[in-house]
Design a protein around this motif. Structure first.
Motif, short mmCIF file in Angstrom:
data_model
loop_
_atom_site.label_atom_id
_atom_site.label_comp_id
_atom_site.label_asym_id
_atom_site.label_seq_id
_atom_site.Cartn_x
_atom_site.Cartn_y
_atom_site.Cartn_z
N ARG A 101 0.81 -1.21 0.00
CA ARG A 101 0.00 0.00 0.00
C ARG A 101 0.85 1.27 0.00
O ARG A 101 0.57 2.20 -0.78
CB ARG A 101 -0.95 -0.01 1.20
CG ARG A 101 -1.97 1.14 1.18
CD ARG A 101 -2.85 1.04 2.41
NE ARG A 101 -3.51 -0.26 2.47
CZ ARG A 101 -4.06 -0.76 3.57
NH1 ARG A 101 -4.02 -0.07 4.70
NH2 ARG A 101 -4.65 -1.94 3.54
N PRO A 102 1.88 1.38 0.83
CA PRO A 102 2.70 2.60 0.75
C PRO A 102 3.38 2.77 -0.60
O PRO A 102 3.51 3.90 -1.09
CB PRO A 102 3.73 2.40 1.87
CG PRO A 102 3.11 1.41 2.80
CD PRO A 102 2.30 0.49 1.93
N LEU A 103 3.79 1.67 -1.23
CA LEU A 103 4.43 1.78 -2.53
C LEU A 103 3.43 2.24 -3.59
O LEU A 103 3.79 3.02 -4.48
CB LEU A 103 5.03 0.43 -2.94
CG LEU A 103 6.15 -0.09 -2.03
CD1 LEU A 103 6.66 -1.43 -2.55
CD2 LEU A 103 7.30 0.91 -1.97
N GLN A 125 4.71 9.68 5.77
CA GLN A 125 4.69 9.61 7.22
C GLN A 125 4.95 8.17 7.67
O GLN A 125 4.76 7.22 6.92
CB GLN A 125 3.34 10.09 7.77
CG GLN A 125 2.95 11.49 7.32
CD GLN A 125 3.90 12.54 7.85
OE1 GLN A 125 4.43 12.41 8.96
NE2 GLN A 125 4.12 13.60 7.07
N GLY A 126 5.39 8.03 8.92
CA GLY A 126 5.58 6.69 9.46
C GLY A 126 6.98 6.49 9.97
O GLY A 126 7.81 7.41 9.98
N ASN A 133 12.37 5.65 3.53
CA ASN A 133 13.64 6.05 2.92
C ASN A 133 13.49 6.23 1.41
O ASN A 133 14.06 7.15 0.82
CB ASN A 133 14.71 5.01 3.22
CG ASN A 133 15.12 5.00 4.68
OD1 ASN A 133 14.94 6.00 5.38
ND2 ASN A 133 15.64 3.90 5.15
N LEU A 134 12.70 5.34 0.78
CA LEU A 134 12.45 5.47 -0.66
C LEU A 134 11.69 6.77 -0.95
O LEU A 134 12.04 7.50 -1.89
CB LEU A 134 11.65 4.27 -1.16
CG LEU A 134 11.18 4.33 -2.61
CD1 LEU A 134 12.36 4.40 -3.56
CD2 LEU A 134 10.31 3.12 -2.94
N ASP A 139 11.67 12.48 -2.87
CA ASP A 139 11.50 13.90 -2.57
C ASP A 139 12.76 14.69 -2.86
O ASP A 139 12.72 15.81 -3.41
CB ASP A 139 11.08 14.08 -1.11
CG ASP A 139 9.62 13.74 -0.88
OD1 ASP A 139 8.86 13.71 -1.86
OD2 ASP A 139 9.25 13.49 0.29
N GLU A 140 13.91 14.14 -2.50
CA GLU A 140 15.17 14.81 -2.79
C GLU A 140 15.40 14.91 -4.30
O GLU A 140 15.88 15.94 -4.80
CB GLU A 140 16.32 14.05 -2.13
CG GLU A 140 16.27 14.08 -0.61
CD GLU A 140 17.34 13.20 0.03
OE1 GLU A 140 18.10 12.56 -0.75
OE2 GLU A 140 17.41 13.12 1.27
#
Length: 387
Positions: A101-103, A125-126, A133-134, A139-140
């Protein structure tokens, strides 16, 4: 699906192992119960025959009981295994969905972010695990892309003034030198004409660079509903002198495929779409043989407005035609008997079409010449035009 199968297989193997251990323990306990406990003195039979019959009957009863218990245990294990198979698949699916789900969220958010909204971030979040980390790494990456796009836009905004000023100064210096009252040597006048021609070529090349950069790295604003047919007619009218000089015949009839001509309405930036069609018309005029022809057609279907321009000429190789949509790609000079082009014309057309959600198709006609088709998303006819 792979995670579901993996987790389901793990649950199923765990269930099989648990049932195997249960069967081994159950069958071992049954076999142990067949023998008398150690240390218990045997009962003295009344007669030897009665004792023998009694022992045989007890052994038969124990054997039947053991067989029935084993059968019931195996049947129960088989039913439990079938239930466990279904439960394993369901649990595997639930856990796989939970893990992925997060992916899925990261994937959907990344797809939503384009060149126009690089300021958005995933902001996952989390706990600090592999998934977060992914997300932080993406974002970076988005931040670096945003900085790069901003730098490109700043360059496009500043380059026009900074690069055109030296060209204007050089052209003014030539005009001042040639405007002096004393006679100008013929060699100097010829050199000035040559320099002025080169400056004009550099100016056109610079304008092509800026248009290409603005299209590829700038935000597309000021959209309005436009007719490809009207823009093409305007471009042909403004180039009537060049068309006459080349003795070209212009055909504005229907498309060769048999579809009906129309205005081909689309939405986009007027300046960029005008430049796109101007480049296509210029390409058809410049890259044409003396006394040739140009055929123009516009068509519209449910989703696409298309402008098609065909020219005659010698038979071309499709492998040479396809790269013309890339910058600085030209056909051999013998096609046009000149090499004055900058090599950016059709690449600008492709970039503007892509910025508007369209495509550029270049096709070498089997009869000779080139077919250029620009396809853009169709738009509804404006209310005032329909009225």
């Amino acid at each position: 699906m792979r995670f579901t199968l993996l987790y389901g297989a793990m649950f199923l193997l765990s269930g099989i192992g648990l049932l195997a251990i249960t069967n081994l323990v159950g069958l071992g306990g049954t076999r142990t119960s067949q023998s008398a406990p150690p240390g218990t003195p045997p009962t003295e039979p009344t007669t030897l025959t009665a004792a023998t019959d009694r022992i045989a009957w007890l052994q038969t009863q124990l054997s039947d009981t053991h067989t029935a218990q084993s059968r019931q245990l195996l049947i129960g294990s088989a039913v439990a295994l079938m239930i466990m198979s279904v439960v394993s698949v369901v649990l595997g699916r639930i856990i796989a969905g939970r893990v992925l789900r997060p992916l899925r969220t990261i994937t959907a958010a990344t797809r939503r972010i384009s060149a126009d909204n690089l300021h958005e971030r995933l902001a996952a979040q989390g706990p600090a695990d592999e998934v977060k980390n992914l997300a932080d790494t993406i974002d970076e990456l988005l931040e670096r892309l945003e900085n790069s796009f901003d730098a490109q836009r700043r360059f496009v905004a500043n380059a026009s003034h900074e690069l055109r000023t030296p060209l204007a100064t050089m052209r003014a210096s030539l005009d001042v030198a040639l405007a002096k009252p004393e006679p100008i040597p013929a060699q100097t006048a010829a050199l000035a004409d040559r320099l002025r021609t080169e400056l004009d070529q550099i100016d056109r090349l610079l304008e092509g660079f800026l248009t290409l950069a603005r299209t590829q790295h700038g935000a597309l604003t000021d959209r309005t509903t436009l007719s490809l047919r009207q823009l093409a007619n305007t471009a042909l009218h403004s180039r009537a002198t060049d068309i006459t000089a080349h003795h070209l015949t212009v055909d504005l009839s229907a498309d060769p495929a048999g579809t009906t001509d129309d205005s081909a309405w689309t939405q986009g930036n007027r300046t960029l779409l005008t430049r796109m069609i101007d480049n296509v018309i210029d390409n058809a005029i410049t890259h044409n043989h003396h006394g040739g022809w140009i055929r123009l057609a516009t068509t519209t279907d449910a989703t696409t407005a298309q402008l098609v321009i065909e020219t005659g000429g010698r038979i071309l190789d499709q492998e040479q035609v396809t790269p013309l949509a890339q910058p600085f790609q030209r056909l051999s000079a013998d096609r046009t008997h000149s090499d004055n082009g900058s090599g950016l014309g059709l690449s600008i057309v492709a970039a503007i079409a892509a910025a508007h959600g369209g495509t550029l198709d270049l096709h070498a006609r089997t009869e000779g010449g080139l077919r250029v088709a620009v396809s853009l998303p169709a738009a509804a006819v404006p209310t005032e035009t329909a009225a």
